[in-house]
Motif scaffolding. Sequence first.
Motif, PDB file in Angstrom:
ATOM      1  N   LYS A   1      69.583   2.792  27.833  1.00 49.43           N
ATOM      2  CA  LYS A   1      70.414   1.891  28.657  1.00 49.43           C
ATOM      3  C   LYS A   1      71.043   2.602  29.853  1.00 49.43           C
ATOM      4  O   LYS A   1      72.176   2.331  30.222  1.00 49.43           O
ATOM      5  N   ARG A   2      70.300   3.525  30.411  1.00 53.48           N
ATOM      6  CA  ARG A   2      70.776   4.224  31.614  1.00 53.48           C
ATOM      7  C   ARG A   2      70.156   3.631  32.884  1.00 53.48           C
ATOM      8  O   ARG A   2      70.203   4.215  33.946  1.00 53.48           O
ATOM      9  N   GLY A   3      69.522   2.482  32.746  1.00 51.27           N
ATOM     10  CA  GLY A   3      68.959   1.792  33.915  1.00 51.27           C
ATOM     11  C   GLY A   3      67.627   2.356  34.386  1.00 51.27           C
ATOM     12  O   GLY A   3      67.142   2.039  35.471  1.00 51.27           O
TER      13      GLY A   3
ATOM     14  N   ASN B   1      68.752   9.425  31.350  1.00 49.91           N
ATOM     15  CA  ASN B   1      68.318   9.190  29.963  1.00 49.91           C
ATOM     16  C   ASN B   1      68.201  10.508  29.202  1.00 49.91           C
ATOM     17  O   ASN B   1      68.263  10.537  27.983  1.00 49.91           O
TER      18      ASN B   1
ATOM     19  N   HIS C   1      70.760  -2.100  37.943  1.00 48.49           N
ATOM     20  CA  HIS C   1      69.728  -1.721  36.970  1.00 48.49           C
ATOM     21  C   HIS C   1      70.304  -1.592  35.563  1.00 48.49           C
ATOM     22  O   HIS C   1      69.683  -1.973  34.587  1.00 48.49           O
ATOM     23  N   LYS C   2      71.511  -1.051  35.489  1.00 47.67           N
ATOM     24  CA  LYS C   2      72.116  -0.869  34.163  1.00 47.67           C
ATOM     25  C   LYS C   2      72.494  -2.223  33.551  1.00 47.67           C
ATOM     26  O   LYS C   2      72.320  -2.446  32.360  1.00 47.67           O
TER      27      LYS C   2
ATOM     28  N   GLU D   1      69.256  -3.914  32.347  1.00 43.33           N
ATOM     29  CA  GLU D   1      68.691  -3.301  31.140  1.00 43.33           C
ATOM     30  C   GLU D   1      69.496  -3.653  29.889  1.00 43.33           C
ATOM     31  O   GLU D   1      68.932  -3.870  28.809  1.00 43.33           O
ATOM     32  N   GLU D   2      70.783  -3.715  30.046  1.00 42.74           N
ATOM     33  CA  GLU D   2      71.661  -4.065  28.930  1.00 42.74           C
ATOM     34  C   GLU D   2      71.197  -5.397  28.313  1.00 42.74           C
ATOM     35  O   GLU D   2      71.046  -5.522  27.099  1.00 42.74           O
TER      36      GLU D   2
ATOM     37  N   VAL E   1      69.345   4.851  40.680  1.00 43.00           N
ATOM     38  CA  VAL E   1      69.647   3.882  39.628  1.00 43.00           C
ATOM     39  C   VAL E   1      70.897   3.171  40.125  1.00 43.00           C
ATOM     40  O   VAL E   1      71.949   3.793  40.298  1.00 43.00           O
TER      41      VAL E   1
ATOM     42  N   ASP F   1      71.295   8.388  39.078  1.00 40.64           N
ATOM     43  CA  ASP F   1      72.579   7.690  39.048  1.00 40.64           C
ATOM     44  C   ASP F   1      73.541   8.599  39.811  1.00 40.64           C
ATOM     45  O   ASP F   1      74.100   9.549  39.256  1.00 40.64           O
TER      46      ASP F   1
END
Length: 427
Positions: free
Chosen positions: A130-132, A41, A113-114, A117-118, A109, A78
């Motif tokens: 939106k980086r999870g 993020n 997770h991504k 979150e999306e 991550v 990530d």
Amino acid sequence: MQRLKNIIVVGLFWGDEGKAKIVDLLTENARVVARYQGGANAGHSVEVAGKRFVLHQVPTGILHPDKICVLGAGMVIDFPKILDELYGLEKLGIDWHGRLRISPRANLVLPYHKLVEEIEERKRGIGTTKRGIDPAYRDKAARINVRIGEIGLGKVHLVKRLDNWLDEMGTLYEKSYEIEFPSAEKVADELIRVHDILGDSVHEVSSFLAEIARTTGGVLAEGAQGSMLSLNWGTYPFVTSSETTANGVGEGLGMDMRLFDEVVGLAKAFCTRVGNGPFPTEADVQTQAKLRGTGEHTYDEFGSTTGRPRRCGWFDAVVLRYVATINGLDAIALTKLDCLTGIEPLKIAVEYEGSKTFPATIAEIERVVPVYRELPGWHEDISQIHNFKKLPDAAQDYVRAIEEIANKPVKYIGVGPGREDIIIIDD
Ligand code: IMP
């Protein structure tokens, strides 16, 4: 050999205070640069050979050939994206081999997770990157996430752990979100591919850092985001999911906080915020446009991770006093003073009507009415000035007003986008 200082650098507001530049300066007197929280993020913009490059997870210290960079246990990582960053750096001629140390205790991550979150962001509107980050920390707290160190335990172990996630969390999400997740097998293969390249960098960090901090010194802990995005102390729920203040260092690096000599807090000469949530000193549309810039310069106020225009406002000294206490602040680095050139008058919020402290709840924060002190502006270009006393009187007065209100010294002043455009005020 002279013992180097161990320093923590934190953002004091809602992130994007220009930490990369100050961290870059302080890295010259550091041996190790360590990230302790957050993940991709963050967006730390740096310039290498005239080209702008954004680091999301790898500490900016990687640009200095002799420094070691640590990714601490408090981060959510990530893993494949780290490799992308490192390859990008390689293309610019930066050799990172042997200089990266990733905590095996850091959580991952995952692609899941991504995806989650999306969908959640569409409903909830916190305005996350939106980086999870949020689902990864949530799974960490629920004790169902996977640690970096587990990748090295082999495919059978990893697939079992990921299948466990799919059975427990995946089923829940699939039902309510109509979402299709990649198989455990596929995710494990990708993580193992990255681990084959980065596995040698996965090492314990806590005793490594403690040893350096105690002997030669030179540990630089690099915070991401800002204190007002702290999960505990920020404008909850419009915050990130980690402890962004200096207090996160103990937790995220496993370090004895008494080893640190100084906490340097970064504040922009005006306030910005990207994403939703309360922002007491948000300015009118015209002033925001002046503060933000048009977007033609790399330093204009557009998010380096998401490209979103940042919300802009006046300097909020109520927030500064609040976060100075929480962080145990020793000194302030004030960035982008040059961006106030030509704006007249300048305003600093010195208190909120009826309250001098920062409220705890969103409902109260949304109601605060800032009380401003107006100060004269200046019109001269200050970007070539390297001595505080040579700044126009109005610029000096603006800096002194912030020092006085916070009761903390301003030690560094950013006056331009370049690496060298910093005024250092000696002790
Ligand atoms: P998240 O960290 O992606 O969960 O986003 C939560 C909030 O923190 C959102 O308002 C984001 O815009 C903000 N945020 C996260 N990282 C950064 C950053 O590095 N700079 C500024 N804002 C950030």
